[in-house]
Design a protein around this motif. Structure first.
Motif, mmCIF file in Angstrom:
data_model
loop_
_atom_site.group_PDB
_atom_site.id
_atom_site.type_symbol
_atom_site.label_atom_id
_atom_site.label_comp_id
_atom_site.label_asym_id
_atom_site.label_seq_id
_atom_site.Cartn_x
_atom_site.Cartn_y
_atom_site.Cartn_z
ATOM 1 N N ARG A 208 4.134 3.014 -9.139
ATOM 2 C CA ARG A 208 3.679 2.428 -7.875
ATOM 3 C C ARG A 208 2.293 2.981 -7.568
ATOM 4 N NH1 ARG A 208 7.398 2.896 -2.770
ATOM 5 N NH2 ARG A 208 5.774 1.483 -1.967
ATOM 6 N N LEU A 209 1.472 2.126 -6.948
ATOM 7 C CA LEU A 209 0.135 2.549 -6.548
ATOM 8 C C LEU A 209 -0.131 1.982 -5.155
ATOM 9 C CD1 LEU A 209 -3.037 2.582 -8.783
ATOM 10 C CD2 LEU A 209 -3.152 1.918 -6.381
ATOM 11 N N VAL A 210 -0.318 2.876 -4.189
ATOM 12 C CA VAL A 210 -0.466 2.482 -2.788
ATOM 13 C C VAL A 210 -1.767 3.069 -2.244
ATOM 14 C CG1 VAL A 210 0.581 2.458 -0.499
ATOM 15 C CG2 VAL A 210 2.049 2.598 -2.533
ATOM 16 N N ARG A 211 -2.668 2.198 -1.763
ATOM 17 C CA ARG A 211 -3.872 2.719 -1.104
ATOM 18 C C ARG A 211 -3.501 3.057 0.336
ATOM 19 N NH1 ARG A 211 -9.257 -0.268 -2.255
ATOM 20 N NH2 ARG A 211 -8.457 -1.942 -0.944
ATOM 21 N N VAL A 212 -3.677 4.323 0.700
ATOM 22 C CA VAL A 212 -3.220 4.785 2.009
ATOM 23 C C VAL A 212 -4.351 4.990 3.006
ATOM 24 C CG1 VAL A 212 -1.123 5.832 1.073
ATOM 25 C CG2 VAL A 212 -3.215 7.212 1.262
ATOM 26 N N SER A 213 -5.591 5.073 2.539
ATOM 27 C CA SER A 213 -6.689 5.207 3.497
ATOM 28 C C SER A 213 -8.010 4.808 2.862
ATOM 29 C CB SER A 213 -6.785 6.629 4.059
ATOM 30 O OG SER A 213 -7.171 7.540 3.059
ATOM 31 N N ILE A 214 -8.924 4.366 3.711
ATOM 32 C CA ILE A 214 -10.315 4.112 3.343
ATOM 33 C C ILE A 214 -11.147 4.890 4.350
ATOM 34 C CG2 ILE A 214 -12.152 2.398 3.124
ATOM 35 C CD1 ILE A 214 -10.029 0.332 2.436
ATOM 36 N N GLY A 215 -11.835 5.927 3.889
ATOM 37 C CA GLY A 215 -12.533 6.807 4.814
ATOM 38 C C GLY A 215 -11.563 7.382 5.816
ATOM 39 N N SER A 216 -11.908 7.289 7.094
ATOM 40 C CA SER A 216 -11.052 7.822 8.161
ATOM 41 C C SER A 216 -9.966 6.846 8.593
ATOM 42 C CB SER A 216 -11.912 8.184 9.376
ATOM 43 O OG SER A 216 -12.600 7.031 9.864
ATOM 44 N N LEU A 217 -9.981 5.631 8.046
ATOM 45 C CA LEU A 217 -9.011 4.606 8.435
ATOM 46 C C LEU A 217 -7.749 4.738 7.590
ATOM 47 C CD1 LEU A 217 -8.424 2.024 10.146
ATOM 48 C CD2 LEU A 217 -9.324 0.712 8.201
ATOM 49 N N ALA A 218 -6.632 5.057 8.224
ATOM 50 C CA ALA A 218 -5.368 5.243 7.519
ATOM 51 C C ALA A 218 -4.473 4.024 7.675
ATOM 52 C CB ALA A 218 -4.652 6.484 8.035
ATOM 53 N N LEU A 219 -3.678 3.757 6.654
ATOM 54 C CA LEU A 219 -2.718 2.662 6.699
ATOM 55 C C LEU A 219 -1.698 2.880 7.812
ATOM 56 C CD1 LEU A 219 -1.670 0.064 5.337
ATOM 57 C CD2 LEU A 219 -0.343 1.529 3.799
ATOM 58 N N GLY A 220 -1.281 4.123 8.001
ATOM 59 C CA GLY A 220 -0.369 4.465 9.086
ATOM 60 C C GLY A 220 0.965 3.760 8.961
ATOM 61 N N GLU A 221 1.491 3.292 10.098
ATOM 62 C CA GLU A 221 2.811 2.672 10.144
ATOM 63 C C GLU A 221 2.759 1.146 10.121
ATOM 64 O OE1 GLU A 221 5.557 4.504 9.953
ATOM 65 O OE2 GLU A 221 4.208 6.246 9.807
ATOM 66 N N LEU A 222 1.624 0.573 9.745
ATOM 67 C CA LEU A 222 1.507 -0.885 9.686
ATOM 68 C C LEU A 222 2.525 -1.425 8.680
ATOM 69 C CD1 LEU A 222 -0.183 -3.349 10.682
ATOM 70 C CD2 LEU A 222 -1.601 -3.033 8.636
ATOM 71 N N PRO A 223 3.415 -2.333 9.113
ATOM 72 C CA PRO A 223 4.455 -2.839 8.202
ATOM 73 C C PRO A 223 3.859 -3.610 7.026
ATOM 74 C CG PRO A 223 5.012 -3.312 10.491
ATOM 75 C CD PRO A 223 3.590 -2.846 10.487
ATOM 76 N N LYS A 224 4.559 -3.599 5.921
ATOM 77 C CA LYS A 224 4.110 -4.309 4.731
ATOM 78 C C LYS A 224 4.008 -5.801 5.027
ATOM 79 C CE LYS A 224 5.373 -2.435 1.083
ATOM 80 N NZ LYS A 224 6.136 -1.871 -0.068
ATOM 81 N N GLY A 225 2.876 -6.388 4.615
ATOM 82 C CA GLY A 225 2.646 -7.811 4.843
ATOM 83 C C GLY A 225 2.064 -8.136 6.199
ATOM 84 N N GLU A 226 1.902 -7.131 7.061
ATOM 85 C CA GLU A 226 1.338 -7.341 8.394
ATOM 86 C C GLU A 226 -0.127 -6.914 8.431
ATOM 87 O OE1 GLU A 226 2.997 -8.756 11.001
ATOM 88 O OE2 GLU A 226 4.636 -9.089 9.581
ATOM 89 N N TRP A 227 -0.854 -7.415 9.452
ATOM 90 C CA TRP A 227 -2.253 -7.067 9.611
ATOM 91 C C TRP A 227 -2.539 -6.748 11.065
ATOM 92 C CZ3 TRP A 227 -5.233 -10.003 12.942
ATOM 93 C CH2 TRP A 227 -4.732 -11.264 13.295
#
Length: 243
Positions: A208-227
């Motif tokens: 599995r490969l998951v991008r969890v952050s770009i710079g200071s912006l974290a994926l956090g608790e955003l559900p999969k498939g949501e924006w």
């Protein structure tokens, strides 16, 4: 006084954030686009931004509202507008949202998951994607095996594969079980399938490969498939030059 930069008509349309360059070329060839009152069918016809009056279907272009959002990309979707093989794309997650045309900022391959940015601000997107000035990208990677002693240092030192130097800016083991492990890998550039190729050189398959952050912006608790839209501060922070 410096003359305004000239671009091909299709590129000029895409730079204004109204559609992709490929879609703009289709509009031009179909005769839907005029320049200074004359229909032009050549996507490479040179124009100089606001010095030319560009109309689509007889209407002057109105600059779209600049839009910035983040998506938690599910595995199995390709990062493209249209797929020649008919596979589902990331735009499936944006259907019905009444958004303006948006382009992905960078890519995640079909088997990868996590944080993916979209925008119609082409200048901002270019700054984010620039390996020299753009923010680092952090990934959590499950590998099929246990990392050997010294692997993290070797990932940072890098390898040469296919004529390209591949390396991580930083790497560490997050946790491991009896047969596999989770690694955190930070990249300061984005080459095609970089992490997969890098780990393959050390005989570690990626599960599995998951991008969890770009710079200071974290994926956090955003559900999969949501924006969700980015805040003004998040947009500014991502565009700031890195250290």
């Amino acid at each position: 006084m410096r003359a305004p930069a000239r671009h091909g008509l299709a590129r000029a349309l895409s730079k204004q954030g109204v559609c992709s360059r490929t879609e703009a070329a289709r509009w031009v060839v179909a005769g839907r686009v005029s320049v200074d009152g004359r229909v032009v069918r050549d996507p490479e016809f040179p124009v100089a931004g606001r010095d030319n009056r560009i109309e689509v279907d007889g209407r002057a272009l109105a600059p779209p509202t600049r839009t910035y959002l983040m998506l938690n990309k599910p595995r199995g979707l390709v990062t493209t507008v249209r797929d020649e093989q008919g596979r589902d794309t990331v735009y499936r997650c944006l259907q019905g949202a009444a958004l303006p045309w948006l382009a992905p900022v960078g890519r995640l391959d079909k088997a990868s998951e996590g944080l993916l940015l979209f925008s119609n601000d082409t200048g901002w997107s270019a700054r984010i994607a620039d390996p020299q000035t753009g923010p680092d990208k952090t990934y959590h990677v499950q590998v099929g095996g246990l990392p050997a002693d010294g692997l993290m240092a070797a990932l940072v030192a890098g390898i040469v594969e296919g004529g390209e130097r591949l390396h991580a800016r930083d790497a560490r083991v997050l946790r491991h079980g009896a047969r596999n492990a989770w690694l955190e890998i930070v990249l300061d550039e984005g080459r095609n399938r970089q992490i997969r190729r890098l780990l393959a050189a050390f005989d570690l398959p990626v599960l599995r490969l998951v991008r969890v952050s770009i710079g200071s912006l974290a994926l956090g608790e955003l559900p999969k498939g949501e924006w969700r839209p980015l805040s003004e501060e998040e947009v500014k922070a991502l565009a700031r030059p890195g250290p």
